[in-house]
Design an enzyme around this catalytic site. Structure first.
Site, short mmCIF file in Angstrom:
data_model
loop_
_atom_site.label_atom_id
_atom_site.label_comp_id
_atom_site.label_asym_id
_atom_site.label_seq_id
_atom_site.Cartn_x
_atom_site.Cartn_y
_atom_site.Cartn_z
N CYS B 117 19.84 -24.98 -3.92
CA CYS B 117 18.91 -24.53 -2.89
C CYS B 117 17.84 -25.61 -2.80
CB CYS B 117 18.28 -23.18 -3.23
SG CYS B 117 16.93 -22.75 -2.12
N CYS B 120 14.06 -24.07 -2.19
CA CYS B 120 13.31 -23.32 -3.22
C CYS B 120 14.24 -23.02 -4.39
CB CYS B 120 12.69 -22.06 -2.63
SG CYS B 120 13.80 -21.07 -1.62
N SER B 121 14.62 -21.77 -4.58
CA SER B 121 15.50 -21.44 -5.70
C SER B 121 16.41 -20.27 -5.34
CB SER B 121 14.66 -21.10 -6.94
OG SER B 121 13.77 -20.04 -6.65
N CYS B 122 16.91 -20.24 -4.10
CA CYS B 122 17.87 -19.20 -3.71
C CYS B 122 19.07 -19.28 -4.64
CB CYS B 122 18.33 -19.41 -2.27
SG CYS B 122 17.01 -19.24 -1.06
#
Lengths: 134, 216
Positions: B117, B120-122
């Protein structure tokens, strides 16, 4: 006017199949259903699309490294989903459209890419960020 | 500053006292302020927050490993899982509390999938739990999409050029889970035995699944 249903209104995602079934009279009530704008996907699998190159203020879900690049639709993501960019600003009424999984050759994204020529990037992109590639 | 603790509790080794000594950072202050406001206005309760943390803690790579093992041993399930990852997982009782969709990406002898991702941090939290720290850091996020083969090599994964690397950047409503290649020599293994060798990193796509943890 009695035949107003047959008046063709080209809409988003109104593809050749839709035109074909309205061209001939039919007795089936199901075959004359007209989808609402945005209900059908605007792009087809295999179609070349370019990512819009725009820079709105705020956090948007299309990475900058993809903007302006041309890719190929490899999957239409069902069902239609809320535009989560609009949702982030409290605007989500009626904003359901399709996401598309779009493939880009990594050699097209990075001019000095050092992997294999077949390597690809896939990403999901909301319909409002795509346009038909010329 | 920290200090060695002197008060005696239930264990007998010395270690630095676990205490907060620095001033909270910008985002910690913002999180605290928003949380207190939401609770003060009655929109959510402290119990709701605690419950949601328990929901997150109830998810771990063991769930994803069970999904993979089932797909390896049940062709009909695998077909449904690849057609609709979320529905396939829901069949096994895994709920999607964050209302994300899931696409399961099958590794083959021709395609190796890698998940990142960049924004961000999906991460497929409903099936894998919280992401590892390196997944959230900028070096991985930037390099996975620009030099994935070098990133894979740093994880010990070396793939020939005729295997396509397919990087999936999760950016919006869809999460991804890699269905790794089933290792050879596991034909008579039970789903439980198979699940035991499926690791988190293999389901992110940075390593293959191997028997006994040997390098690829």
């Amino acid at each position: 006017m009695t035949d107003h249903i047959d008046q063709d209104r080209p809409g988003r995602g109104d593809g050749a199949a839709g035109d074909a079934h309205r061209a001939k009279p039919t007795s089936s009530a199901f075959e004359i259903i007209l989808p609402a704008l945005g209900e059908r996907p605007a792009f087809e699998v295999g179609e070349a699309v370019s990512v819009r190159d725009r820079s709105p203020i705020g956090h948007y879900r299309v990475p900058i490294y993809l903007r302006g690049h041309v890719g190929t639709v490899v999957r239409i993501i069902e069902p239609v989903l809320v535009d989560n960019e609009a949702e982030g600003y409290g605007r989500n009424a009626g904003s359901r459209l399709h996401y598309y999984r779009v493939a880009f050759p990594l050699t097209e994204l990075w001019s000095r890419y050092e992997g294999a020529p077949g390597d690809e990037l896939h990403v999901e992109i909301f319909e409002t960020w795509l346009e038909r590639a010329q | 500053m920290t200090s060695v603790h002197t008060d005696h509790h239930d264990h007998d080794h010395d270690h630095a006292a676990i205490e907060q000594v620095d001033r909270p950072g910008y985002y910690e202050v913002m999180e605290t302020a928003i949380r207190e406001l939401l609770i003060a206005k009655g929109l959510i309760s402290a119990g709701d927050i605690r419950h949601q943390i328990e929901v997150l803690d109830s998810r771990s790579p063991a769930l994803g490993a069970a999904v993979v093992a089932r797909a390896w041993t049940d062709p009909d399930f695998k077909r449904r899982l690849l057609a609709d990852g979320r529905k396939g997982c829901e069949e096994l009782g895994i709920s999607f509390y964050d209302d994300t969709q899931l696409i399961v990406l099958e590794n083959t002898s021709e395609v190796h999938n890698l998940i990142v991702c960049t924004l961000c941090s999906c991460y497929p939290r409903p099936v894998l739990g919280l992401p590892p720290d390196w997944y959230k850091l900028k070096p991985y996020r930037a390099r996975a999409v620009s030099e994935p083969r070098k990133v894979l090599a740093e994880f010990g994964t070396h793939l020939p050029d005729d295997v396509e690397i397919r990087v999936s950047d999760s950016t919006a409503a869809v999460r991804y889970l890699v269905l790794p290649l089933r290792p050879e020599g596991t034909d008579d293994w039970s789903p439980d035995e198979l699940a035991a060798i499926v690791t988190r990193d293999a389901m992110i796509g940075v390593i293959p699944v191997t028997i006994g943890g040997e390098a690829a």
